[in-house]
Design an enzyme around this catalytic site. Structure first.
Site, PDB file in Angstrom:
ATOM      1  N   LYS A  78       1.020  -1.075  -0.006  1.00 17.27           N
ATOM      2  CA  LYS A  78      -0.098   0.136  -0.031  1.00 17.27           C
ATOM      3  C   LYS A  78       0.812   1.426   0.085  1.00 17.27           C
ATOM      4  O   LYS A  78       1.772   1.187   0.595  1.00 17.27           O
ATOM      5  CB  LYS A  78      -0.893  -0.012   1.409  1.00 17.27           C
ATOM      6  N   SER A 153      -9.649   1.805   2.687  1.00 20.88           N
ATOM      7  CA  SER A 153      -8.852   2.580   1.906  1.00 20.88           C
ATOM      8  C   SER A 153      -7.701   1.897   1.240  1.00 20.88           C
ATOM      9  O   SER A 153      -7.240   2.334   0.353  1.00 20.88           O
ATOM     10  CB  SER A 153      -7.965   3.904   2.786  1.00 20.88           C
ATOM     11  N   SER A 177      -9.839  -0.358   7.093  1.00 19.35           N
ATOM     12  CA  SER A 177      -9.342  -0.233   5.543  1.00 19.35           C
ATOM     13  C   SER A 177      -8.596  -1.494   5.302  1.00 19.35           C
ATOM     14  O   SER A 177      -8.265  -1.552   4.222  1.00 19.35           O
ATOM     15  CB  SER A 177      -8.463   0.989   5.640  1.00 19.35           C
TER      16      SER A 177
HETATM   17  N1  GLN Z   1     -13.138   4.247   6.308  1.00 15.76           N
HETATM   18  C1  GLN Z   1     -12.477   4.757   7.474  1.00 15.76           C
HETATM   19  C2  GLN Z   1     -12.107   6.211   7.344  1.00 15.76           C
HETATM   20  O1  GLN Z   1     -12.472   6.543   6.344  1.00 15.76           O
HETATM   21  C3  GLN Z   1     -11.568   3.688   7.889  1.00 15.76           C
HETATM   22  C4  GLN Z   1     -10.271   4.155   7.031  1.00 15.76           C
HETATM   23  C5  GLN Z   1      -8.907   3.244   7.469  1.00 15.76           C
HETATM   24  O2  GLN Z   1      -9.167   2.206   8.150  1.00 15.76           O
HETATM   25  N2  GLN Z   1      -7.686   3.999   7.221  1.00 15.76           N
HETATM   26  O3  GLN Z   1     -11.524   6.635   8.170  1.00 15.76           O
END
Ligand code: GLN
Length: 505
Positions: A78, A153, A177
C-alpha cells in the site's frame, strides 16, 4: 501452468523444489499487471527493480545461501508505507513527488525475509475513505465487478490479491481499511492488535488506531505474512514486546475452546439481507464443527462511528499539520493574496495555505476541519474528550464479551461492494461502511475478514472474526476451522479470469 494462480505457500513450495525461479514468477505477475492495467491497482510499478530483486534471490538460491521465509515471493505494498528512495504518495497530490529517505520497518522485515517488493498500490488519500474513490490517482476497480468499488482505504492492495496481481499484499487499517476491502474483494484481510506490528514508516493518519496487516487468499498465507511483520520495534514506542507465537505451525490445530459470540448489535438495521444469510450460514458451519454459539451485547457499539469520527479526525488534523510545503510536499506556485484581507497575511503563511488547498482532496480537508474543531479550546471537552470516554466504554464492552466467549463473529461490511459514485455525495453513508469494523480499532483488538459467500449477483461477502488483544494465533486457528469446511477462499473473479472456477493452492 499459470504461476499467478496460486498462493504464497504454493509458490514457496515450487521455488524451494526448484521447479520455478523467482524471475519466472515475477515475470508472470508483471505480464498480468499489464493485462489488467485497467483495474488501476498500482500507483507505481517498476518492472526492472522487481526483476532485479527476483534475480538476486535466484542467484542466492542457486549458491545455496540461507534464504528467508518469503524468498522470491512478490508482495504488493500500500502506498502509505515508506520505501527508501521510491515514490510514496499516500494517494495524495500532496506527496506526488515524495521519495522517503528510509524504509518502514515492515519493509525492512520483508526485505530480510527475501520478499520481492512488487509495486505500490492505490488507496484513498491518506487512508481516509472506504472506496478508494478518494485517491488523487483515480479509483481502483473491483475485480469481481469493474463498475464497483474495491473497498478502502486499502483498495489497491485488496484488488491486487483478488485479481492475482500478487499473492500477498500489505494494507493499513485505522477503522476497517484492511477488513472491509478484503470482504468486498473476496479475500482474507487481517488487522493485528494495536502494537503487534511496528508503525515506523507508516504515514500516519490516526496514530492511536493505525495498524499494518496482510491481504492474502487464505489463512496459511495470512499466518505466514503476519509472522514476518510482527514484533517489537525500538523505533515505534507503541509496538509491544510480546512473544510472537508460531502462527504458521499452529494454524491447523483446532482451538481448544470454540465459544463464539454473536454481537446482537451487528445484526440490525442496514445489514444487507444477502450478507446476513451468508453470515447465518457461516454460523451453522461453526455449529457443525462443535462450536457453542452465544449471543452477546456490545451496548456502546452504536457510538463507535461517532466516537471514531472525532478521534480519527482529531489525530489526523494534528498528523497532517506537517504538510506545510516548507520541507516537503506539494508547493503552490501562485500564492499571492487573492481575497480581501489576505494582503495582511505573511507570504510564508499564504504559501502554506495555497499549497494545502491545492495538495489535499475534499475528504482530507473535511477531516482536518472536523478534527481541528473537535480539539479547539472550549469544544475539546464536549467532543474529543467525550469521544475518549466512549472509546473506553467500547473497550470495556469487548472485555466483558471476551469473559464469556473466545471470539466474536459477524459481518465485516454491511453491504457487498457498491457502485462508483453511490456514496461519494453522502459522507455519512460512506462512513457507515465501517460500522462493524471501527470498534475493533477503538479497542485495539485484532480482527480478520474471511470470504464466506457470494451474492446472487456474484459479489463476495466477508465474515469478520474478532479476538482479544494479542490473540491472533487463536483468531487464525478459529478462522481456519471455517476455511477448512468451505471453499469460498478458492473462488476467483470471472471478470479477470474468464472462468468462475476454483483454483487449488
Ligand atoms: N473508512 C474509514 C475512514 O475513512 C477507515 C479508514 C481506514 O481504516 N484507514 O476513516
Amino acid at each position: 501452468m499459470d504461476l499467478t494462480r496460486t498462493t504464497a505457500t504454493g509458490l514457496l513450495a515450487q521455488l524451494k523444489a526448484g521447479s520455478v525461479t523467482s524471475e519466472e514468477v515475477v515475470s508472470g505477475y508483471l505480464g498480468r499487471a499489464k493485462e489488467l492495467e485497467r483495474l488501476n491497482v498500482f500507483v507505481h510499478l517498476d518492472p526492472e527493480k522487481i526483476l532485479d530483486q527476483a534475480r538476486a534471490i535466484d542467484t542466492k538460491r542457486k549458491a545455496g545461501a540461507p534464504l528467508g521465509p518469503l524468498a522470491g515471493v512478490p508482495v504488493a505494498i500500500k502506498d502509505v508505507l515508506c520505501v527508501e528512495n521510491e515514490l510514496t504518495t499516500c494517494g495524495s497530490k500532496m506527496l506526488a513527488k515524495f521519495k522517503p529517505p528510509y524504509d518502514a520497518t515492515v519493509i525492512t522485515k520483508l526485505r530480510d525475509a527475501g520478499a520481492i517488493l512488487f509495486g505500490k498500490t492505490n488507496m484513498d488519500e491518506f487512508a481516509m475513505g472506504s472506496s478508494t474513490e478518494n485517491s488523487a490517482y483515480g479509483p481502483t476497480r473491483n475485480p469481481w465487478d469493474e463498475e464497483r468499488i474495491p473497498g478502502g482505504s486499502s483498495g489497491g492492495s485488496a484488488a491486487a490479491v483478488a485479481a492475482d496481481l500478487a499473492p500477498l499484499s500489505l494494507g493499513s487499517d485505522t477503522g476497517g481499511s484492511i477488513r472491509q476491502p478484503a470482504a468486498v474483494c473476496g479475500i482474507v484481510g487481517l488487522k493485528p492488535t494495536y502494537g503487534r506490528v511496528s508503525r515506523y514508516g507508516l504515514i500516519a493518519f490516526a496514530s492511536s488506531l493505525d495498524q499494518i496487516g496482510p491481504f492474502t487468499h487464505d489463512l496459511a498465507d495470512a499466518a505466514l505474512l503476519l509472522q514476518v511483520i510482527s514484533g517489537r520495534d525500538p523505533r515505534d514506542a507503541t509496538s509491544v514486546d510480546q512473544p510472537i507465537p508460531d502462527y504458521v505451525g499452529t494454524l491447523d490445530t483446532p482451538p481448544k475452546s470454540l465459544r463464539i459470540g454473536l454481537v446482537r448489535e451487528f445484526f440490525g438495521e442496514g445489514l444487507d439481507p444477502e450478507v446476513e444469510t451468508s453470515i447465518r450460514e457461516a454460523i451453522r458451519v461453526y455449529e457443525q464443527a462443535g462450536a457453542t454459539i452465544k449471543e452477546v451485547s456490545l451496548p456502546h457499539s452504536k457510538y463507535g462511528v461517532p466516537a471514531y469520527y472525532l478521534v480519527a479526525p482529531a489525530e489526523c488534523s494534528s498528523n497532517l499539520a506537517r504538510y506545510d510545503s516548507t520541507i516537503y510536499g506539494h508547493r503552490a506556485e501562485d500564492f499571492k493574496p487573492k481575497y480581501p484581507g489576505e494582503d495582511k497575511i505573511h507570504p510564508l503563511i499564504l504559501m502554506m495555505m495555497a499549497s494545502r488547498a491545492e495538495g489535499f482532496g475534499a475528504e482530507v480537508k473535511r477531516r482536518i476541519m472536523l478534527g481541528t474543531f473537535a480539539l479547539s479550546a472550549g469544544y475539546a471537552d464536549q467532543y474529543y474528550n467525550q469521544a475518549l470516554k466512549v472509546r473506553r466504554l467500547i473497550r470495556n464492552d469487548f472485555d466483558a464479551a471476551f469473559n464469556e466467549v473466545d471470539v466474536l463473529i459477524g459481518p465485516t461490511s454491511p453491504t457487498p461492494a457498491f457502485k462508483f459514485g453511490e456514496r461519494t455525495a453522502d459522507p455519512l453513508a460512506m462512513y457507515l461502511s465501517d460500522i462493524y469494523t471501527i470498534t475493533a480499532n477503538l479497542a485495539g483488538i485484532p480482527g480478520l475478514s474471511i470470504p464466506c459467500g457470494l451474492t446472487k449477483g456474484g459479489l463476495p461477502i466477508g465474515l469478520q472474526i474478532l479476538a482479544p488483544a494479542f490473540a491472533e494465533e487463536n483468531l487464525l486457528r478459529t478462522a481456519r476451522v471455517f476455511e477448512r469446511a468451505t471453499d469460498w477462499h478458492l473462488r476467483r473473479p470471472n471478470s479477470v479470469d474468464g472462468t468462475h472456477g476454483t483454483h487449488g493452492s
